[in-house]
Design a protein around this motif. Structure first.
Motif, PDB file in Angstrom:
ATOM      1  N   GLN A   1       0.846  -1.195   0.000  1.00 35.54           N
ATOM      2  CA  GLN A   1       0.000   0.000   0.000  1.00 35.54           C
ATOM      3  C   GLN A   1       0.883   1.248   0.000  1.00 35.54           C
ATOM      4  N   PRO A   2       0.640   2.197  -0.921  1.00 36.87           N
ATOM      5  CA  PRO A   2       1.409   3.447  -0.899  1.00 36.87           C
ATOM      6  C   PRO A   2       0.936   4.351   0.234  1.00 36.87           C
ATOM      7  N   VAL A   3       1.864   4.814   1.024  1.00 38.35           N
ATOM      8  CA  VAL A   3       1.558   5.656   2.185  1.00 38.35           C
ATOM      9  C   VAL A   3       2.506   6.847   2.167  1.00 38.35           C
TER      10      VAL A   3
ATOM     11  N   ASP B   1       7.178  13.781   6.005  1.00 36.44           N
ATOM     12  CA  ASP B   1       8.020  14.628   5.158  1.00 36.44           C
ATOM     13  C   ASP B   1       7.702  14.455   3.671  1.00 36.44           C
ATOM     14  N   ASN B   2       6.452  14.049   3.371  1.00 39.62           N
ATOM     15  CA  ASN B   2       5.913  14.008   2.002  1.00 39.62           C
ATOM     16  C   ASN B   2       6.688  13.054   1.084  1.00 39.62           C
ATOM     17  N   LEU B   3       7.048  11.901   1.599  1.00 39.76           N
ATOM     18  CA  LEU B   3       7.671  10.849   0.803  1.00 39.76           C
ATOM     19  C   LEU B   3       6.740   9.651   0.761  1.00 39.76           C
ATOM     20  N   VAL B   4       6.627   9.035  -0.403  1.00 42.65           N
ATOM     21  CA  VAL B   4       5.721   7.904  -0.572  1.00 42.65           C
ATOM     22  C   VAL B   4       6.506   6.613  -0.325  1.00 42.65           C
ATOM     23  N   VAL B   5       6.011   5.804   0.606  1.00 43.25           N
ATOM     24  CA  VAL B   5       6.614   4.504   0.891  1.00 43.25           C
ATOM     25  C   VAL B   5       5.576   3.422   0.635  1.00 43.25           C
ATOM     26  N   SER B   6       6.056   2.267   0.253  1.00 43.55           N
ATOM     27  CA  SER B   6       5.181   1.121   0.003  1.00 43.55           C
ATOM     28  C   SER B   6       5.326   0.142   1.166  1.00 43.55           C
TER      29      SER B   6
ATOM     30  N   ALA C   1       7.446  -5.359   4.883  1.00 38.23           N
ATOM     31  CA  ALA C   1       8.455  -4.534   4.200  1.00 38.23           C
ATOM     32  C   ALA C   1       7.989  -3.093   4.164  1.00 38.23           C
ATOM     33  N   ILE C   2       8.967  -2.202   4.289  1.00 34.15           N
ATOM     34  CA  ILE C   2       8.741  -0.759   4.118  1.00 34.15           C
ATOM     35  C   ILE C   2       9.724  -0.301   3.053  1.00 34.15           C
TER      36      ILE C   2
END
Length: 294
Positions: A73-75, A79-84, A163-164
């Motif tokens: 899931q994209p979150v 600090d406005n960074l997209v992590v899965s 996983a991140i």
């Protein structure tokens, strides 16, 4: 013939009724029974009976702990960074009736609730904290999910983040930073090692110089003590022998060849009374040989 057909039909009807009447519920499952469209009871594992054509089993619920893995899931972080983020939920149905009537699809509901909770939790964290706070995130997710799913008859036992994954550019920057940190630590450790080596070498040289100086000092002291004892012994012997001027002159004459043997001995120091003493020695020698001294 008609009787046989009727008998066969009756037997078939009886078998159908028995099949609808006798039900076997497997272990670790529960069956929700409705009577005329309304909830009647929940069947526990084992052999049981229901009223045919009146009761029906609405659903059979698995009471074992279940594991559901949700897709990445994209979150967005603080600090406005997209992590899965990949997540895994361990849950168990504790109330078959609530799981049947309180929610239409509890699996889908848990997935959507997990996604929204993840976005709320991760949205309040920076990327660096997100990567190092899995236990904290797991605890917050479990608390929110367990509270929300309680009314559905579901207990959330564990929540794990598989996983991140930050963006590729961020991963590349992090790898460069980690490489730079490792090289920095390596340089610091090398310098520290060289420093310790130089300190130990200097300390060893210092101790060695101290020991050499101590040895030389002891040797000088012992040599001086030996010379002092030798001088004292000679002086005592001379004092005990009570030598006169003639004996000293004779000893001096014996030492003259050894004194003259060195190439550097170009100047001799002769005592003032040496000539008088030599004359006396010559006279004594002449008297001993019966010849006049010249």
């Amino acid at each position: 013939m008609t009787v046989l057909i009727v008998a066969a039909v009756v037997v078939l009807i009886v078998l159908i009724v028995l099949a609808k009447t006798i039900r076997i519920v497997p272990q670790a499952q529960a069956a929700v029974v409705e009577r005329l469209g309304r909830y009647s009871r929940t069947l526990t594992p084992g052999l049981t009976t229901v009223v045919p054509f009146v009761d029906r089993i609405r659903a059979t619920i698995d009471l074992r702990e279940q594991v559901v893995s949700f897709p990445p899931q994209p979150v967005i972080t603080e600090d406005n960074l997209v992590v899965s983020i990949d997540s895994v939920i361990y849950f168990q149905v504790t109330d078959a009736k609530a799981a049947t009537y309180e929610i239409a699809n509890y699996i889908q509901a848990i997935e959507q609730l997990t996604v929204t909770t993840l976005r709320n939790v991760i949205g309040g964290m920076a990327l660096e904290k997100t990567l190092t706070s899995r236990d904290e995130i797991n605890g917050q997710l479990r608390g929110v999910l367990d509270e929300a799913t309680g009314k559905w008859g579901i207990r959330v036992n564990r929540v794990e983040l598989k996983a991140i994954d930050p963006p590729a550019s961020i991963q590349e920057s992090m790898e460069k930073q980690m490489k730079a940190d490792r090289e920095k630590r390596a340089v610091v450790l090398t310098a520290e090692g060289e420093k310790q080596s130089q300190i130990l070498t200097a300390e060893g040289e210092k101790q060695s110089a101290i020991l050499r100086a101590e040895g030389q000092r002891q040797a000088t002291i012992l040599a001086a003590e030996g010379q002092a004892k030798a001088i004292g012994t000679v002086f005592q012997a001379i004092h005990d022998g009570k030598p006169d001027a003639e004996l000293l002159a004779y000893q001096y004459l014996q030492m003259l060849p050894q004194i003259a043997h060195g190439d550097a001995n170009k100047v001799w120091i002769i005592p003032a009374d040496f000539q008088q003493a030599v004359g006396k020695v010559a006279g004594l020698v002449a008297d001993a040989n019966g010849k006049p001294a010249g």
